[in-house]
Design an enzyme around this catalytic site. Structure first.
Site, PDB file in Angstrom:
ATOM      1  N   ALA A  68      60.784 -21.724 -51.520  1.00  0.00           N
ATOM      2  CA  ALA A  68      59.450 -21.500 -52.074  1.00  0.00           C
ATOM      3  C   ALA A  68      58.697 -20.476 -51.227  1.00  0.00           C
ATOM      4  O   ALA A  68      59.038 -20.218 -50.074  1.00  0.00           O
ATOM      5  CB  ALA A  68      58.684 -22.816 -52.117  1.00  0.00           C
ATOM      6  N   GLY A 107      64.520 -24.235 -53.316  1.00  0.00           N
ATOM      7  CA  GLY A 107      64.512 -23.718 -54.678  1.00  0.00           C
ATOM      8  C   GLY A 107      65.567 -22.661 -54.913  1.00  0.00           C
ATOM      9  O   GLY A 107      66.042 -22.476 -56.038  1.00  0.00           O
ATOM     10  N   GLU A 110      68.564 -24.478 -55.847  1.00  0.00           N
ATOM     11  CA  GLU A 110      68.351 -25.035 -57.185  1.00  0.00           C
ATOM     12  C   GLU A 110      68.579 -23.970 -58.256  1.00  0.00           C
ATOM     13  O   GLU A 110      69.135 -24.257 -59.319  1.00  0.00           O
ATOM     14  CB  GLU A 110      66.943 -25.625 -57.281  1.00  0.00           C
ATOM     15  CG  GLU A 110      66.802 -26.924 -56.471  1.00  0.00           C
ATOM     16  CD  GLU A 110      65.400 -27.503 -56.496  1.00  0.00           C
ATOM     17  OE1 GLU A 110      65.255 -28.667 -56.932  1.00  0.00           O
ATOM     18  OE2 GLU A 110      64.459 -26.791 -56.089  1.00  0.00           O
ATOM     19  N   GLU A 130      64.243 -29.834 -48.213  1.00  0.00           N
ATOM     20  CA  GLU A 130      62.852 -30.187 -48.515  1.00  0.00           C
ATOM     21  C   GLU A 130      62.342 -31.408 -47.754  1.00  0.00           C
ATOM     22  O   GLU A 130      61.144 -31.495 -47.461  1.00  0.00           O
ATOM     23  CB  GLU A 130      62.690 -30.425 -50.030  1.00  0.00           C
ATOM     24  CG  GLU A 130      62.669 -29.164 -50.875  1.00  0.00           C
ATOM     25  CD  GLU A 130      64.051 -28.710 -51.318  1.00  0.00           C
ATOM     26  OE1 GLU A 130      64.143 -27.873 -52.223  1.00  0.00           O
ATOM     27  OE2 GLU A 130      65.055 -29.196 -50.745  1.00  0.00           O
TER      28      GLU A 130
END
Length: 655
Positions: A68, A107, A110, A130
């Site tokens: 992020a 992310g 992901e 995270e």
């Protein structure tokens, strides 16, 4: 064909029907709003353009996607949200290949998981860390990763925030191939092969059954390491959910949990730590200063501390010259250093080639003159002012004029040591924490005469060692030991006031410390602090409160775990409450006429926290510490303060 541009950070080129989409958002290709918008536009174009048969997604520089965008932390979300981008990729009608050129974290992984195939460069690193920010993956990580690698392996990665290599990711099945040559040409070839094949969408896969005991063990291991933090426990729950819930239900529960954790005090504390580490590297006046070149590190003393420093320097790629007083001591020092390296091999953290490389850069000798080759010399000798001062005066006649001299003292005044040398401007403090090859914290002590380029060199050196350097001014104990002394003093006051060692330890461990203070004292040994107290006895303020209990333990030969008795007894090595210690405490209390008071766990924590913060405020007012967050980092990384509480200054509201 010329490059297409879909936003400031997203561009693409078409090669043989394959659209190569590149994320270029330096320094780590974070998933900013511009990146997300550009990716949506790129896939819109790829869908409509009949010349595009497949897509390769990659990153510029050394990162695929680093996670992020930290600039967006704490701000209202901006559309498109990452789950929307990921859903767009997963349902895309043409094959999408992730060419993972570097770090794919949070992310970023992901996004890669939702691509239909994944190729990785050999140097790539992958992870969902995270939990280290007090949250869980919020864009499908807990639901898609188990569909690829199973529940137990996913718990290990996600609940521990573990980052793995490309080779390990290939072994697990996260990536389909590790590139043998150039990544992008191989990814384009892979994409062309995928055009005629059925598309494999991660979210459509079924979680494979596995032994319940393997899952239970992975969960228990993760929860034990978490020490009560919420995010790892929620990560375990969500990964388990992937085995029984539909993808849509699992994603909805993951997103709900992510938002709840994101807004929690624990996540706020861990974000504080995250930003504090970035701020710690900024030192006023050093922006334009060029560090000196360091290639060879000299270390005087190869005992427990010196051997750990040597291993750290070898791990950092330096040549190391260790010096001892005799040939026999030098041989033992080399054996200690080799033993630490061999332990890393045995644990799997280092391979045989890495071991051989490190040992090829190591010399241990009794010849002090060998240090003439060193760019920096670190002393790790007995913590005695006369010993260290005499050593530095000898080094004055041996090392080059541009070589740096660093003292590893814990409590002595490095300004006094520097003043005894011919060039005090080249002297700096490097206070390593034991074991030095493991502990991340390194207090860099900026002495009165330390030259700016010497300080800049010390910081650069620390970072190359993989340490977290925190700059401290000169004071007894620097930042960490001065606060720890206040912590110890207040804990002993509470003993006299009515608490027991086990009550204080239990309260601190429930708060999140790995060990309470009295268990720590026993582990470290009580005799060093006792010797220091005896040295200070003549100058101690007679009006200051003084607790004699620790002295009486030492007088009785109770030096901690090493002697089998300290604040606790250790029959068979197990920590147990000792009635003899209880009697000593009661006797000391009675001598002062103190009426015993009962403390709750909350009162114990509050009182110790208050003592730490009060000392921290003094360090700030004296300009020993540059910022409150530096104090938090020292206490978290050197003294076991729980990161999930943000450090003493943060926990007290001093933010």
């Amino acid at each position: 064909m010329s490059a297409l541009r879909f936003s400031d950070t997203i561009s693409a080129t078409l090669t043989d029907e394959v659209l190569v989409v590149t994320i270029d958002n330096a320094p780590v290709n974070a998933l900013s709003a511009d990146v997300r918008t550009g990716l949506m536009a790129a896939f819109e174009h790829a869908e409509k353009d009949g010349n595009v048969a497949a897509v390769v997604l990659t990153g510029a520089g050394n990162s695929f996607i680093g996670g992020a965008d930290i600039k967006e932390f704490g701000k209202p979300p901006v559309e498109p949200l990452l789950p929307d981008v990921i859903a767009r990729i997963e349902i895309f009608a043409k094959p999408v290949i992730a060419a993972i050129n570097g770090a794919a974290l949070g992310g970023g992984l992901e996004v890669a998981l939702t691509c239909h195939r994944r190729l990785a460069a050999s140097a790539a690193k992958l992870g969902l860390p995270e939990v280290k920010l007090g949250i869980v993956p919020g864009a499908g990580g807990t639901q898609r990763l188990p569909r690829l690698i199973g529940i137990a392996a996913s718990i290990d990665m996600i609940a521990n925030g573990r980052i793995i290599s490309a080779a390990e990711a290939r072994k697990f099945g996260i990536v389909d191939e590790v590139a043998k040559g150039e990544l992008i040409p191989e990814a384009i070839a892979d994409a062309k092969s995928a055009i005629a094949a059925p598309i494999r969408r991660t979210g459509s896969l079924t979680v494979q059954p596995e032994a319940p005991e393997a899952v239970d063990k992975a969960a228990a291991d993760a929860l034990r390491k978490a020490r009560g933090q919420r995010a790892p426990a929620e990560a375990v729950r969500l990964v388990r959910l992937a085995a029984t819930a539909s993808l849509s239900d699992g994603l909805a529960e993951e997103r709900r949990t992510f938002i709840a954790l994101r807004d929690s005090e624990e996540a706020a504390a861990l974000r504080h730590v995250f930003f504090a580490e970035r701020a710690a590297g900024k030192v006023d006046g050093l922006d334009a200063v060029t560090p000196r070149r360091i290639e060879t590190v000299g270390i005087v003393g190869t005992g427990l501390m010196g051997s750990g420093i040597a291993v750290s320097a070898l791990n950092g790629g330096y040549r190391v010259i260790g010096v001892e007083q005799t040939g026999e001591a030098a041989e033992k020092g080399r054996e200690r250093i080799t033993g630490l390296i061999d332990k890393a091999v045995q644990s799997g953290r280092l391979d045989a080639a890495g071991r051989d490389d490190r040992l090829s850069r190591l010399t241990v000798t009794a010849q002090m003159q060998e240090l003439a080759k060193a760019d920096i010399v670190i002393e790790a000798v007995f913590d005695d002012l006369a010993v260290k001062t005499e050593l530095f005066q000898r080094l004055d006649d041996i090392v080059r004029a541009d070589a740096i001299l660093a003292t590893n003292t814990s409590y002595l005044d490095p300004d006094t040591i520097a003043a005894a040398t011919r060039l005090p401007a080249r002297v700096v403090g490097l206070h390593f924490f034991s074991p030095a090859n493991i502990m991340r914290l390194l207090e860099v002590v900026n002495c009165k005469e330390t030259a700016p380029d010497v300080l800049a060199t010390a910081l650069a050196f620390a970072k190359r060692l993989g340490k977290l350097p925190i700059v401290s001014g000169v004071t007894e104990g620097f930042i960490g030991n001065r606060i720890f002394s206040a912590y110890r003093r207040e804990a002993e006051y509470m003993l006299e006031d009515g608490a027991s060692p086990q009550e204080i330890d239990a309260a601190l461990e429930a708060y999140g410390f790995p060990m309470g203070p009295f268990a720590v004292f026993d582990m470290a040994g009580l005799e060093i602090a006792w010797a220091r107290r005896k040295r200070q006895a003549a100058t101690r303020d007679p009006n200051e409160r003084y607790v004699v209990i620790a002295d009486r333990l030492c007088e009785a030969g109770r030096f901690g775990q090493k002697s089998g008795r300290g604040w606790y007894a250790y029959p068979d090595g197990k920590r147990t409450v000792d009635p003899a210690v209880t009697a000593m405490i009661e006797a000391a209390r009675a001598e002062k006429g103190i009426t015993r008071k009962h403390f709750t766990a909350e009162e114990i924590v509050a009182r110790l926290l208050k003592a730490m913060v009060a000392e921290g405020e003094k360090l700030l007012s004296e300009s020993i510490a540059a910022r409150a967050s530096d104090i938090d980092l020292v206490m978290i990384n050197g003294y076991g303060f729980p990161a999930s509480k943000g450090g003493p200054m943060f926990a007290s509201g001093r933010r």
